[in-house]
Design a protein around this motif. Structure first.
Motif, PDB file in Angstrom:
ATOM      1  N   GLU A 106       6.294   9.901   5.097  1.00 22.83           N
ATOM      2  CA  GLU A 106       5.395   8.671   5.953  1.00 22.83           C
ATOM      3  C   GLU A 106       4.948   8.589   7.188  1.00 22.83           C
ATOM      4  OE1 GLU A 106       2.629   6.274   4.742  1.00 22.83           O
ATOM      5  OE2 GLU A 106       4.533   5.967   3.326  1.00 22.83           O
ATOM      6  N   THR A 128      -0.228   9.455   7.491  1.00 28.87           N
ATOM      7  CA  THR A 128      -0.945   8.378   6.989  1.00 28.87           C
ATOM      8  C   THR A 128      -2.169   8.512   6.322  1.00 28.87           C
ATOM      9  OG1 THR A 128      -1.221   7.913   8.686  1.00 28.87           O
ATOM     10  CG2 THR A 128       0.931   7.123   8.165  1.00 28.87           C
ATOM     11  N   ARG A 138      -0.016   3.301  -3.520  1.00 28.63           N
ATOM     12  CA  ARG A 138      -0.270   4.691  -3.069  1.00 28.63           C
ATOM     13  C   ARG A 138       0.339   5.569  -4.500  1.00 28.63           C
ATOM     14  NH1 ARG A 138       1.348   7.291   2.459  1.00 28.63           N
ATOM     15  NH2 ARG A 138      -0.441   7.671   3.110  1.00 28.63           N
ATOM     16  N   ASP A 163      -1.829   3.917  10.920  1.00 25.50           N
ATOM     17  CA  ASP A 163      -3.955   4.223  10.311  1.00 25.50           C
ATOM     18  C   ASP A 163      -4.397   2.855  11.158  1.00 25.50           C
ATOM     19  OD1 ASP A 163      -3.412   5.182   7.973  1.00 25.50           O
ATOM     20  OD2 ASP A 163      -3.150   3.685   7.219  1.00 25.50           O
ATOM     21  N   ARG A 193      -1.718   7.847  -7.435  1.00 19.61           N
ATOM     22  CA  ARG A 193      -1.906   9.355  -6.743  1.00 19.61           C
ATOM     23  C   ARG A 193      -0.752   9.480  -9.208  1.00 19.61           C
ATOM     24  NH1 ARG A 193      -1.192  11.643  -1.918  1.00 19.61           N
ATOM     25  NH2 ARG A 193      -2.864  10.348  -0.265  1.00 19.61           N
ATOM     26  N   LEU A 211       3.288  12.648  -2.714  1.00 23.97           N
ATOM     27  CA  LEU A 211       3.721  11.711  -1.543  1.00 23.97           C
ATOM     28  C   LEU A 211       4.457  12.270  -0.419  1.00 23.97           C
ATOM     29  CD1 LEU A 211       5.338   9.203  -4.099  1.00 23.97           C
ATOM     30  CD2 LEU A 211       2.620   9.062  -3.221  1.00 23.97           C
ATOM     31  N   ALA A 242      -5.229   8.154   4.690  1.00 24.67           N
ATOM     32  CA  ALA A 242      -5.490   7.231   3.580  1.00 24.67           C
ATOM     33  C   ALA A 242      -6.551   7.635   2.682  1.00 24.67           C
ATOM     34  CB  ALA A 242      -5.911   5.857   4.213  1.00 24.67           C
ATOM     35  N   TYR A 259       1.298  -1.453   0.060  1.00 26.50           N
ATOM     36  CA  TYR A 259       0.150   0.099  -0.268  1.00 26.50           C
ATOM     37  C   TYR A 259       1.177   1.299   0.186  1.00 26.50           C
ATOM     38  CZ  TYR A 259      -2.921   3.834   2.007  1.00 26.50           C
ATOM     39  OH  TYR A 259      -2.993   5.288   1.654  1.00 26.50           O
ATOM     40  N   ARG A 260       2.009   1.063   1.101  1.00 29.63           N
ATOM     41  CA  ARG A 260       2.625   2.898   0.896  1.00 29.63           C
ATOM     42  C   ARG A 260       3.603   2.556   0.136  1.00 29.63           C
ATOM     43  NH1 ARG A 260       0.958   4.405   5.904  1.00 29.63           N
ATOM     44  NH2 ARG A 260       0.013   2.857   7.170  1.00 29.63           N
ATOM     45  N   ASP A 297      -6.442   7.674  -0.858  1.00 33.22           N
ATOM     46  CA  ASP A 297      -6.127   7.054  -1.731  1.00 33.22           C
ATOM     47  C   ASP A 297      -7.815   5.823  -2.213  1.00 33.22           C
ATOM     48  OD1 ASP A 297      -3.393   7.201  -1.898  1.00 33.22           O
ATOM     49  OD2 ASP A 297      -3.301   6.567  -0.033  1.00 33.22           O
TER      50      ASP A 297
END
Length: 769
Positions: free
Chosen positions: A592, A596, A564, A682, A568, A589, A598, A559-560, A601
């Motif tokens: 991190e 976070t 993601r 998250d 984008r 971006l 989401a 995901y990260r 996304d």
């Protein structure tokens, strides 16, 4: 074992009982003696930390670390409170000045002891070659850069994105709430004037203790549960603030007992009092309520004199304050600090006839971060607690409370600027058209008491009630996922216990993961064995980021680091030319562990309209498949080819480090751990991490109060209560914290005596007597 210290400034002896978890329980015969003892004891356990805090805040790092810190010192001095102390002290409450004076006398008594008897001196001072300094009471109130402030970073990031790429790209960078809300460039603002590094000085002034960027997701969770929903018929209050994972801990737990006051909980060790805890009459806890308390002002300056700026059609001179910064092993440096009517000047561009200054509510009287707790920790019930919120300034907080009579409630607090003709989402010209019109009355903020549902929770999410007449206090709220998970759990059943609350504080179910996983039903491997293996791992997964989970490791990497960016980038393809996409994607971006969020996304995966192109469903399936393949390849490289041996905790680990570890060299006391961790930024059990997967943010302090049965309360403070290397409480709580455990937060003298680890007696007199 009993240790005795002679402490000047005391009128009567004070007893400090240190329990087996390192919590000091301080018993004094008067308030003055109590806070002298609190200051002495805070210095006893955290002297290097609080000395460093003071030096960083006052701009005195160069004095001990050399010329490399002159820029930090100048920046810090720009953001000191420089107003009238006669207005400052009463803003917090009637006795804050007196209490702070007593606290500082206690700190200074321990500083003097260390200077006279080196065996008490923490080893950092010897290693770095300087001695701790003496304090003034005003130091505590004048230092402002250690708080959590909003929203200068966001308004500048928004301005730069609009400048370079336009509103469509800004919509991909950040969700604005309440929405829909379109950013409007204030009339007269030239976005092209704003330098990319306009906040460099501001960031130096608000840097964390290691003088790097502010890492970690500065959120928090808290909730209160009414008697009707608990197993005992007593209210419960839980709080787990999220800050940087450091050694020593950011917070310090203490119990302060004197006639008229018996309060226990956590605060910051350089401040008197307690900001999260209970006083035997009411329990209280806080999370960030992200009031927009900052604005960047952009000035047109005089070509003939860059320190004159246009204000209401005339040239107004900036104010200059000249100060001298002492420098170790070098000549002292004179610096000019420039100020406009709005605040400190953080950037000047004479070649463009431009300058930039910050207006910050937290530079107003009564806004020293968390010092307002000196007032509310004395509250004898809900009404007094809520009344004390009228004097709370910074940072903005969701304050919750619970009383033994069963009352629970929520009261947000903080200074809210009135912006009559703009919304605060972007910088504004400093020419007089955009001025604050004072501040909102605290009673304009909403509040809740004894909610019908029997519980109330906050997690920094948008929580202003629909239809509330107050204009938005910000458009930059945190994502709702932690709150959604808390609400899901609290609303699902009754019979809640202290242990249940600890489990929820350390819950690792990822709501974003749970929303992404169903989309995999439409993905076919198409002969790719990596995609097939990824689907096998993820399709049966319960979306819990536990340390032992192979699927959790794959999901976070996917995901990260893959999904993601791909989402984008695909969305950017519909908005801007190909040669601009790489630069725009870098802007979108996040760092991190700072964010976070989401929401963007998940919105792209839901794909309303054609945000991923006209073939939305096909594009989505292609992105899911190709990024899964790439994530499997990266995961294999990180964890080996045997997926049965994969585990999220093999990658995601906590290893708190001393802020000056690099200067102190290889010492076994400059770090703790590492230990495997679950979760992410998250999850309710928030564990924000950097690209190397090291946890940098989360709840190192946690509290659950059994309201009325105070000895049944529990807490955690990792890595330990003490910052002194060699102390048995330096990192003794780290393993229990990493295992998501808690220890008893004892309140009654009888229970404390049963768990006694050490007894300290402070006696009045001269230290040489």
């Amino acid at each position: 074992m009993t240790r005795t210290y002679i402490v000047p400034g005391l009128s009567e002896p004070v007893e400090i009982l240190i329990d087996r978890w390192g919590v000091p329980h301080v018993y004094a015969e008067s308030r003055d003696d109590l806070f002298v003892a609190q200051g002495f004891n805070a210095a006893r356990d955290r002297l290097f930390q609080i000395d460093f805090w003071r030096r960083r805040g006052l701009g005195l790092l160069s004095e001990v670390f050399g010329a490399g810190y002159v820029e930090h010192d100048r920046a810090a001095r720009l953001f000191l409170y420089r107003g009238d102390m006669h207005a400052e002290w009463p803003a917090y409450g009637s006795d804050t000045k007196r209490v702070t004076g007593a606290f500082v006398r206690g700190v200074n008594a321990f500083v003097a002891l260390c200077r006279e008897q080196e065996e008490h001196l923490p080893p950092e001072f010897g290693e770095l070659g300087h001695l701790p300094a003496f304090w003034e009471p005003s130091d505590v109130a004048r230092i402002r850069g250690h708080g959590l402030f909003y929203n200068l970073e966001q308004e500048v990031a928004r301005a730069l994105t609009l400048r370079d790429h336009g509103p469509g790209v800004e919509d991909l960078r950040r969700v604005r709430e309440p929405g829909p809300h379109e950013p409007r460039v204030p009339e007269g603002l030239d976005l092209g004037l704003i330098p990319d590094d306009v906040l460099r000085v501001y960031r130096l002034a608000t840097a964390p203790p290691d003088l790097g960027r502010r890492g970690g997701l500065d959120g928090s969770n808290n909730w209160v549960i009414a008697p009707s929903r608990t197993a005992t018929g007593r209210p419960l209050l839980a709080n787990d603030p999220h800050r940087a994972v450091t050694l020593p801990a950011l917070r310090y737990i203490a119990h302060l007992s004197a006639p008229g006051l018996d309060v226990i909980g956590a605060g910051e060790p350089a401040l008197p009092g307690v900001s999260i805890g209970h006083n035997g009459k009411i329990a209280f806890g806080l999370t960030i309520f992200p009031i927009d308390q900052e604005d960047l002002y952009v000035y047109r300056t005089n070509p003939a004199d860059p320190h004159d700026y246009d204000y209401r059609g005339r040239w107004e001179p900036m104010e200059c304050v000249r100060e001298t910064i002492p420098v170790r092993d070098g000549e002292a440096v004179e610096v000019d600090l420039w100020f406009t009517r709005h605040g400190p000047v953080i950037d000047e561009r004479p070649d463009r006839n431009a300058a930039f200054a910050v207006r910050a509510a937290w530079l107003e009287p009564g806004m020293a971060p968390y010092l307002g707790s000196m007032d509310y920790m004395n509250a004898d019930g809900p009404d007094a607690f809520v009344a004390a919120m009228n004097r709370w300034g910074a940072p903005g907080e969701n304050q919750i409370y619970a009383a033994p009579d069963g009352t629970i409630g929520w009261r947000p607090a903080g200074l809210v600027p009135k912006r009559p003709n703009w919304d605060g989402t972007l910088p504004v010209p400093g020419d007089g058209r955009y001025e604050w019109d004072g501040f909102r009355d605290m009673d304009e903020l909403p509040s809740v008491r004894n909610p019908e549902q029997g519980w109330f929770a906050t997690a920094n999410q948008l929580n202003l009630p629909d239809g509330h007449p107050l204009p938005p206090v910000t458009y930059d709220w945190y994502p709702p996922y932690r709150y959604e998970r808390i609400a899901e759990e609290l609303g699902s059943r009754t019979g809640w216990t202290v242990a249940d609350c600890v489990r929820l504080q350390t819950d690792y179910l990822s709501v974003p993961a749970r929303r992404v996983l169903p989309l995999l039903a439409d993905v076919e491997p198409q002969g790719d064995v990596r995609v097939a293996a990824a689907l096998e791992l993820l399709r049966g997964w319960d979306a819990r980021l536990t340390p032992d989970s192979a699927a959790a490791a794959l999901f976070e990497i996917w995901y990260r680091r893959h999904l993601r960016p791909a989402l984008r980038d695909a969305a950017l393809a519909t908005l801007i030319p190909p040669d601009e996409r790489a630069r725009a994607l870098a802007r979108l971006l996040p760092i991190e562990d700072e964010s976070t969020d989401a929401r963007v996304d998940l919105d792209l995966l839901a794909s309303p309209g054609d945000r991923l192109g006209h073939d939305t469903a096909g594009t989505r399936r292609r992105i899911l498949r190709t990024t899964l393949a790439a994530a499997m390849a990266e995961s294999g490289g990180l964890l080996g080819e045997d997926t049965a041996a994969w585990a999220w905790g093999r990658l995601h680990q906590a290893e708190p480090r001393h802020p000056l570890a690099a200067r102190l060299g290889d010492r076994d006391w400059t770090s703790a751990g590492p230990a495997p961790r679950g979760g992410s930024g998250d999850t309710v059990g928030s564990t924000a991490y950097t690209p190397d997967f090291r946890q940098t943010g989360g709840a190192t302090f946690r509290l659950v109060v059994d309201v009325g049965a105070w000895d049944e309360s529990v807490a955690m403070n990792s890595p330990g209560q003490s910052g002194v290397p060699g102390s048995p409480h330096h990192h003794d709580l780290f393993d229990a914290w990493a295992a998501d455990e808690a220890f008893p937060l004892l309140y009654t003298r009888e229970a404390i005596e049963r768990a006694l680890g050490e007894r300290i007696v402070l006696k009045p007199g001269s230290p040489r007597a």
